[in-house]
Motif scaffolding. Structure first.
Motif, mmCIF file in Angstrom:
data_model
loop_
_atom_site.group_PDB
_atom_site.id
_atom_site.type_symbol
_atom_site.label_atom_id
_atom_site.label_comp_id
_atom_site.label_asym_id
_atom_site.label_seq_id
_atom_site.Cartn_x
_atom_site.Cartn_y
_atom_site.Cartn_z
ATOM 1 N N ARG A 3 39.289 29.555 37.010
ATOM 2 C CA ARG A 3 38.917 28.336 36.286
ATOM 3 C C ARG A 3 39.286 28.442 34.813
ATOM 4 N N PHE A 4 39.000 29.600 34.220
ATOM 5 C CA PHE A 4 39.289 29.829 32.812
ATOM 6 C C PHE A 4 40.127 31.094 32.672
ATOM 7 N N CYS A 5 41.116 31.045 31.770
ATOM 8 C CA CYS A 5 41.958 32.210 31.519
ATOM 9 C C CYS A 5 41.744 32.665 30.087
ATOM 10 N N LEU A 6 41.323 33.917 29.928
ATOM 11 C CA LEU A 6 41.031 34.461 28.614
ATOM 12 C C LEU A 6 42.340 34.798 27.901
ATOM 13 N N CYS A 7 42.471 34.318 26.675
ATOM 14 C CA CYS A 7 43.707 34.482 25.894
ATOM 15 C C CYS A 7 43.377 35.135 24.554
ATOM 16 N N PRO A 8 43.073 36.440 24.554
ATOM 17 C CA PRO A 8 42.771 37.106 23.294
ATOM 18 C C PRO A 8 44.054 37.466 22.541
ATOM 19 N N SER A 9 43.992 37.444 21.222
ATOM 20 C CA SER A 9 45.107 37.933 20.430
ATOM 21 C C SER A 9 45.293 39.424 20.669
ATOM 22 N N GLY A 10 46.533 39.892 20.463
ATOM 23 C CA GLY A 10 46.810 41.320 20.504
ATOM 24 C C GLY A 10 46.879 41.855 19.082
ATOM 25 N N TYR A 11 47.912 42.645 18.796
ATOM 26 C CA TYR A 11 48.076 43.120 17.428
ATOM 27 C C TYR A 11 48.329 41.946 16.487
ATOM 28 N N GLU A 12 48.994 40.912 17.007
ATOM 29 C CA GLU A 12 49.220 39.695 16.229
ATOM 30 C C GLU A 12 48.525 38.528 16.937
ATOM 31 N N VAL A 13 48.509 37.379 16.272
ATOM 32 C CA VAL A 13 47.643 36.293 16.749
ATOM 33 C C VAL A 13 48.148 35.591 18.010
ATOM 34 N N ALA A 14 49.471 35.450 18.159
ATOM 35 C CA ALA A 14 50.009 34.672 19.274
ATOM 36 C C ALA A 14 49.911 35.451 20.584
ATOM 37 N N SER A 15 49.847 34.723 21.690
ATOM 38 C CA SER A 15 49.787 35.352 23.003
ATOM 39 C C SER A 15 50.503 34.474 24.022
ATOM 40 N N PRO A 16 51.384 35.061 24.845
ATOM 41 C CA PRO A 16 52.042 34.271 25.894
ATOM 42 C C PRO A 16 51.073 33.784 26.958
ATOM 43 N N ARG A 17 49.846 34.351 26.978
ATOM 44 C CA ARG A 17 48.866 33.961 27.993
ATOM 45 C C ARG A 17 48.414 32.521 27.843
ATOM 46 N N VAL A 18 48.531 31.974 26.650
ATOM 47 C CA VAL A 18 48.133 30.574 26.449
ATOM 48 C C VAL A 18 49.000 29.663 27.304
ATOM 49 N N VAL A 19 50.317 29.850 27.232
ATOM 50 C CA VAL A 19 51.227 29.014 28.024
ATOM 51 C C VAL A 19 51.145 29.375 29.498
ATOM 52 N N GLU A 20 50.964 30.657 29.815
ATOM 53 C CA GLU A 20 50.801 31.046 31.216
ATOM 54 C C GLU A 20 49.601 30.342 31.841
ATOM 55 N N ALA A 21 48.516 30.247 31.086
ATOM 56 C CA ALA A 21 47.334 29.554 31.594
ATOM 57 C C ALA A 21 47.635 28.080 31.824
ATOM 58 N N ILE A 22 48.289 27.440 30.858
ATOM 59 C CA ILE A 22 48.608 26.017 30.983
ATOM 60 C C ILE A 22 49.524 25.774 32.177
#
Length: 394
Positions: free
Chosen positions: A281-300
């Protein structure tokens, strides 16, 4: 008429035309309904995923009608005019390659351009001129500075605006840092960055945030899809390596702790990453060493509501998209409360958010060839909006 006077006249015409565009967008913004009133054969922006659907649509249509980009020809591949299209840096590589094809808003006449693209690739510089393990990234910064110097010496366009109507684009973590070697590029130019970190000098008023998209095969078909809300049996999911303090906190609190909040630093061999996204239902998208994460688009892509956990991150296209309508933002200090926060979202509210994730997906799609309103067009639209904030002197 002298060349200088002729150029001044052309700039005057461009600026007068942009003034009319600003006025038309401002007028469109007064309509606060959640559906655009403008005719469009392909798509009509509507609903709460937009800050103002009518203003966005008017701006987008004006961009399609008027916007022109000049791509400097200086520099040789692979450091310039090239980029990876099958990696974490797919969005950078695809953008550079589409600009090189000359079919997306480009012009061969620099006097007709609204903005000027500096087609260097930080990713390629890391690959070809960085000595792995040396921690010496100064050659990359010096290469960027040398390129800007050549452009400023050869053409009149940089110096007349001090670089304000020029833009660069990078999805590498070192992109923001590399621009510091050219102070006018750093302070004045439009920097389109995946690493849109306000604590590292990202300025939302002039810089552009665009998403990381990890396409290992170059295609998006694999991650697309997902189960309907009633068949999403996992409350929350994350799998990823231990990069940065935010992920450390996430794993510390939730790894192997709860069957509803499934957090892994290494996914077991018998669990499919894509399949798990599609039934969460929800996908956690934490930042890594830097702020951006490919998980945001993967979730969408997977129809999974993104849960954004970051500090100082300016979200992609946030001048147009209302992220709070289709994602959850969790403060780092609230990582221990993730389950209670997500459980507190009612089924009705979740279904609305899931539907909006599906709606907003078109703006993150990487199409070949590009399609209207997709991610490449949205990047260009963000650059267009920044250009509307600039007044180039005659």
């Amino acid at each position: 008429m002298s060349d200088k006077a002729a150029r001044a006249s052309k700039i005057g015409c461009l600026e007068a035309d942009l003034a009319r565009v600003r006025s038309s967008i401002k007028e469109a913004s007064q309509n606060r309904t959640m559906i655009s009133t403008h005719e469009d054969p392909d798509y009509t922006p509507r609903g709460p995923i937009y800050r103002n659907a009518n203003a966005f649509h008017r701006s987008y249509l004006e961009m399609e009608k008027r916007f022109r980009i000049y791509v400097y020809e200086e520099g040789e591949p692979p450091l310039f005019h090239n980029g990876h299209c099958k990696s974490l840096y797919s969005s950078e590589g695809r953008f550079i390659n589409e600009m090189e094809k000359g079919q997306m808003f480009t012009t061969r006449d620099p006097d007709k351009a609204h903005v000027y693209f500096l087609p260097f690739s930080i990713v390629m510089m890391v690959q070809y001129i960085h000595v792995a393990g040396s921690h010496d990234i100064h050659p990359i910064g010096r290469t960027v500075a040398d390129y800007v110097r050549i452009i400023a010496q050869k053409y009149p366009f940089w110096n007349r605006s001090l670089g304000a109507d020029h833009f660069m684009l990078s999805c590498h973590d070192w992109g923001p840092w590399a621009t510091t070697y050219a102070p006018q590029l750093y302070n004045n130019s439009i920097r389109a960055l995946c690493n849109a970190n306000t604590s590292e000098g990202f300025k939302p008023s002039k810089d552009v945030s665009f998403p990381e998209i990890n396409l290992l095969t170059g295609e998006v078909s694999g991650p697309l899809g997902g189960q309907p809300p009633s068949r999403r049996t996992i409350l929350a999911f994350f799998a990823g390596r231990l990069h940065g303090h935010i992920r450390h906190l996430l794993l510390q609190h939730w790894k192997d702790r709860d069957g509803d909040v499934r957090v892994y630093d290494q996914l077991p061999a018998d669990i499919s990453y894509d399949s798990t996204l599609k039934k969460s239902r929800f996908c956690l998208c934490p930042s890594g060493y830097e702020v951006a994460s490919p998980r945001v688009v993967e979730a969408i892509y997977a129809g999974c509501v993104p849960v954004l956990i970051s500090d100082n991150y300016v979200l992609p296209f946030s001048d147009v998209l209302s992220w709070q309508s289709f994602s959850i933002q969790v403060a780092v200090k609230d990582i221990p409360n993730i389950k209670s926060i997500l459980k507190g979202i009612s089924p009705r509210q979740y279904i609305r958010m899931h539907r909006r994730v599906q709606q907003v997906r078109r703006h993150f799609m990487m199409n070949s060839p590009p399609k209207r309103f997709d991610v490449l067009h949205m990047i260009i639209h963000s650059i267009w909006l920044r250009r509307l904030n600039i007044f180039v002197p005659l």
